[in-house]
Design a protein around this motif. Structure first.
Motif, PDB file in Angstrom:
ATOM      1  N   GLU A 111      47.425  35.528  31.418  1.00  0.00           N
ATOM      2  CA  GLU A 111      47.929  33.802  31.141  1.00  0.00           C
ATOM      3  C   GLU A 111      46.928  33.340  32.373  1.00  0.00           C
ATOM      4  N   GLN A 112      45.602  33.453  32.331  1.00  0.00           N
ATOM      5  CA  GLN A 112      44.743  32.946  32.960  1.00  0.00           C
ATOM      6  C   GLN A 112      42.853  32.381  32.291  1.00  0.00           C
ATOM      7  N   GLN A 113      42.487  31.801  32.884  1.00  0.00           N
ATOM      8  CA  GLN A 113      41.390  31.091  32.399  1.00  0.00           C
ATOM      9  C   GLN A 113      40.532  32.836  33.086  1.00  0.00           C
ATOM     10  N   VAL A 114      39.372  33.151  32.196  1.00  0.00           N
ATOM     11  CA  VAL A 114      38.761  33.896  32.453  1.00  0.00           C
ATOM     12  C   VAL A 114      37.096  33.557  32.722  1.00  0.00           C
ATOM     13  N   LEU A 115      35.787  34.098  33.599  1.00  0.00           N
ATOM     14  CA  LEU A 115      34.668  33.712  33.152  1.00  0.00           C
ATOM     15  C   LEU A 115      34.261  34.996  31.692  1.00  0.00           C
ATOM     16  N   GLU A 116      34.088  33.705  31.006  1.00  0.00           N
ATOM     17  CA  GLU A 116      33.259  34.226  29.588  1.00  0.00           C
ATOM     18  C   GLU A 116      31.875  34.993  29.600  1.00  0.00           C
TER      19      GLU A 116
ATOM     20  N   LYS B  37      43.070  41.224  41.523  1.00  0.00           N
ATOM     21  CA  LYS B  37      44.224  40.312  42.888  1.00  0.00           C
ATOM     22  C   LYS B  37      44.559  39.952  41.675  1.00  0.00           C
ATOM     23  N   HIS B  38      44.262  38.785  41.003  1.00  0.00           N
ATOM     24  CA  HIS B  38      44.818  38.296  40.078  1.00  0.00           C
ATOM     25  C   HIS B  38      46.095  38.768  39.430  1.00  0.00           C
ATOM     26  N   VAL B  39      45.371  39.456  38.699  1.00  0.00           N
ATOM     27  CA  VAL B  39      45.420  40.182  37.606  1.00  0.00           C
ATOM     28  C   VAL B  39      46.619  41.413  37.692  1.00  0.00           C
ATOM     29  N   THR B  40      46.704  41.736  38.751  1.00  0.00           N
ATOM     30  CA  THR B  40      47.828  43.185  39.110  1.00  0.00           C
ATOM     31  C   THR B  40      48.796  42.701  40.232  1.00  0.00           C
ATOM     32  N   SER B  41      48.487  41.710  40.353  1.00  0.00           N
ATOM     33  CA  SER B  41      49.605  40.485  41.372  1.00  0.00           C
ATOM     34  C   SER B  41      50.639  39.535  40.232  1.00  0.00           C
ATOM     35  N   HIS B  42      49.206  39.437  39.492  1.00  0.00           N
ATOM     36  CA  HIS B  42      50.542  38.546  37.711  1.00  0.00           C
ATOM     37  C   HIS B  42      51.755  38.838  37.344  1.00  0.00           C
ATOM     38  N   VAL B  43      53.011  38.075  37.622  1.00  0.00           N
ATOM     39  CA  VAL B  43      53.524  37.976  36.900  1.00  0.00           C
ATOM     40  C   VAL B  43      53.697  37.110  35.696  1.00  0.00           C
ATOM     41  N   PRO B  44      54.548  37.938  34.554  1.00  0.00           N
ATOM     42  CA  PRO B  44      54.430  36.995  33.481  1.00  0.00           C
ATOM     43  C   PRO B  44      55.021  36.013  33.214  1.00  0.00           C
ATOM     44  N   LYS B  45      54.613  34.793  32.880  1.00  0.00           N
ATOM     45  CA  LYS B  45      55.426  33.332  32.836  1.00  0.00           C
ATOM     46  C   LYS B  45      57.365  34.220  32.127  1.00  0.00           C
ATOM     47  N   ALA B  46      56.797  34.343  30.948  1.00  0.00           N
ATOM     48  CA  ALA B  46      58.383  34.842  30.649  1.00  0.00           C
ATOM     49  C   ALA B  46      58.863  35.545  31.147  1.00  0.00           C
ATOM     50  N   LEU B  47      58.630  36.666  32.704  1.00  0.00           N
ATOM     51  CA  LEU B  47      59.639  36.759  33.486  1.00  0.00           C
ATOM     52  C   LEU B  47      59.666  36.594  34.926  1.00  0.00           C
ATOM     53  N   GLN B  48      59.052  35.007  34.796  1.00  0.00           N
ATOM     54  CA  GLN B  48      59.076  34.851  36.421  1.00  0.00           C
ATOM     55  C   GLN B  48      60.147  34.020  36.682  1.00  0.00           C
ATOM     56  N   GLN B  49      60.565  33.143  35.917  1.00  0.00           N
ATOM     57  CA  GLN B  49      62.535  32.744  35.923  1.00  0.00           C
ATOM     58  C   GLN B  49      63.431  34.363  37.126  1.00  0.00           C
ATOM     59  N   GLN B  50      63.133  35.329  37.256  1.00  0.00           N
ATOM     60  CA  GLN B  50      64.372  36.631  38.030  1.00  0.00           C
ATOM     61  C   GLN B  50      62.856  36.499  39.095  1.00  0.00           C
ATOM     62  N   SER B  51      64.511  36.652  40.502  1.00  0.00           N
ATOM     63  CA  SER B  51      63.653  37.173  41.163  1.00  0.00           C
ATOM     64  C   SER B  51      63.379  38.672  41.845  1.00  0.00           C
ATOM     65  N   ASN B  52      62.654  38.602  42.426  1.00  0.00           N
ATOM     66  CA  ASN B  52      62.306  40.035  43.142  1.00  0.00           C
ATOM     67  C   ASN B  52      61.955  40.594  42.076  1.00  0.00           C
ATOM     68  N   VAL B  53      61.307  40.044  41.153  1.00  0.00           N
ATOM     69  CA  VAL B  53      60.264  40.804  40.537  1.00  0.00           C
ATOM     70  C   VAL B  53      58.594  41.493  40.693  1.00  0.00           C
ATOM     71  N   GLN B  54      58.092  41.807  41.053  1.00  0.00           N
ATOM     72  CA  GLN B  54      56.721  41.624  41.291  1.00  0.00           C
ATOM     73  C   GLN B  54      56.298  43.033  39.886  1.00  0.00           C
ATOM     74  N   ASN B  55      55.195  43.266  40.106  1.00  0.00           N
ATOM     75  CA  ASN B  55      53.889  44.092  39.375  1.00  0.00           C
ATOM     76  C   ASN B  55      54.058  45.424  40.338  1.00  0.00           C
ATOM     77  N   ALA B  56      54.014  46.998  39.231  1.00  0.00           N
ATOM     78  CA  ALA B  56      54.072  48.117  40.130  1.00  0.00           C
ATOM     79  C   ALA B  56      52.563  48.235  40.130  1.00  0.00           C
TER      80      ALA B  56
END
Ligand code: FOL
Length: 198
Positions: free
Chosen positions: A175-180, A34-53
Motif C-alpha cells: 500500500e505504498q509506492q516502491v522504487l521499481e 520499517k514501512h512494510v513491517t509497521s504498516h497496518v493495511p488500510k482496511a484494518l486501520q479503523q480499529q485502535s490497538n491494532v499493529q503488526n507482529a
C-alpha cells in the motif's frame, strides 16, 4: 493464525548474514523494511490497538541495535529454546515484546484481534522453518545483486510453490509506492521483489 509473510534481503546466492549481522547497510531497504513491517493495511486501520507482529529468532533479536529494540509500533515475538533468556527490556517496552520457545508458539502468540499482519523477519533457522509452513503466503525479497561474503543463507524459493509477483502487486501489498527496477547504493545494486504462494 491466518497467513504470514517472510521479509528478507539476500544476495543472488541467497546470502543473508555474516558473523550474526547484516553484510551490508542499505538505508532505503531498511526504510522499506520499517514501512512494510509497521504498516497496518488500510482496511484494518479503523480499529485502535491494532499493529503488526514481527517474529524473529534470538540471534536476529541480538543483531538489532539496542536503540531500535524492540522494533517500535510492532509486536515483537522472539524465539529462543532457552526459557530464561533475558530480553533486557526497559519497563516501558515490556508489553510490546514476548519470548516464546518455538515458531509454532510464536504463531499461537499472535492475536487476530490485535495483530493485523504477521512477518517472520529472520534469521536462517526461522526462515527455513517458516518457508515450508502452509500459512506462508508472501515473501518480500530485496535482491542484492552484488557478491557479498556471507555465512548464513535464505532457503531456496521453489518456483512451483511461489511465483514472482509484478511490481504492481508489490505496491498493492505494501500500500505504498516502491522504487521499481535495479537501485544503487554506493557500490551495491539491489531490487525490491515479491513472491506470492501459487
Ligand atoms: N528485510 C529486508 N528487506 N532488509 C533487511 O535488512 C532485513 N533485516 C532483517 C529482516 N528482514 C529484512 C533483520 N535485521 C533492524 C535491524 C536489523 C534487522 C532488522 C531491523 C532495525 O534496526 N530496524 C529499525 C530501523 C533501523 C534504521 O532506521 O536504521 C526498524 O524500526 O525497523
Amino acid at each position: 493464525m491466518t497467513q504470514f509473510a517472510l521479509i528478507v534481503a539476500a544476495t543472488e546466492e541467497l546470502g543473508i548474514g555474516l558473523l550474526s549481522n547484516l553484510p551490508w547497510r542499505i538505508p532505503k531497504d531498511m526504510a522499506f523494511f520499517k514501512h512494510v513491517t509497521s504498516h497496518v493495511p488500510k482496511a484494518l486501520q479503523q480499529q485502535s490497538n491494532v499493529q503488526n507482529a514481527v517474529i524473529m529468532g534470538r540471534v536476529t533479536w541480538e543483531s538489532i541495535p539496542p536503540k531500535f529494540r524492540p522494533l517500535d509500533k510492532r509486536y515483537n515475538i522472539v524465539v529462543s529454546r532457552n526459557p530464561t533468556y533475558d530480553l533486557l527490556l526497559a519497563d516501558a517496552t515490556q508489553q510490546s515484546t514476548i519470548l516464546v520457545d518455538s515458531l509454532e508458539s510464536a504463531f499461537k502468540a499472535v492475536d487476530p484481534a490485535r495483530h493485523a499482519r504477521v512477518f517472520v523477519i529472520g534469521g536462517a533457522q526461522m526462515y527455513n522453518l517458516a518457508i515450508q509452513h502452509a500459512k506462508c503466503s508472501h515473501i518480500l525479497l530485496t535482491r542484492v545483486k552484488s557478491k557479498m561474503d556471507c555465512d548464513t543463507f535464505f532457503p531456496a524459493i521453489d518456483d512451483k510453490t511461489f511465483r514472482l509477483a509484478s511490481h504492481q502487486e508489490l505496491e498493492d501489498y505494501v500500500e505504498q509506492q516502491v522504487l521499481e527496477g535495479v537501485q544503487k547504493h554506493k557500490e551495491l545494486e539491489y531490487e525490491f521483489t515479491l513472491y506470492i504462494k501459487q
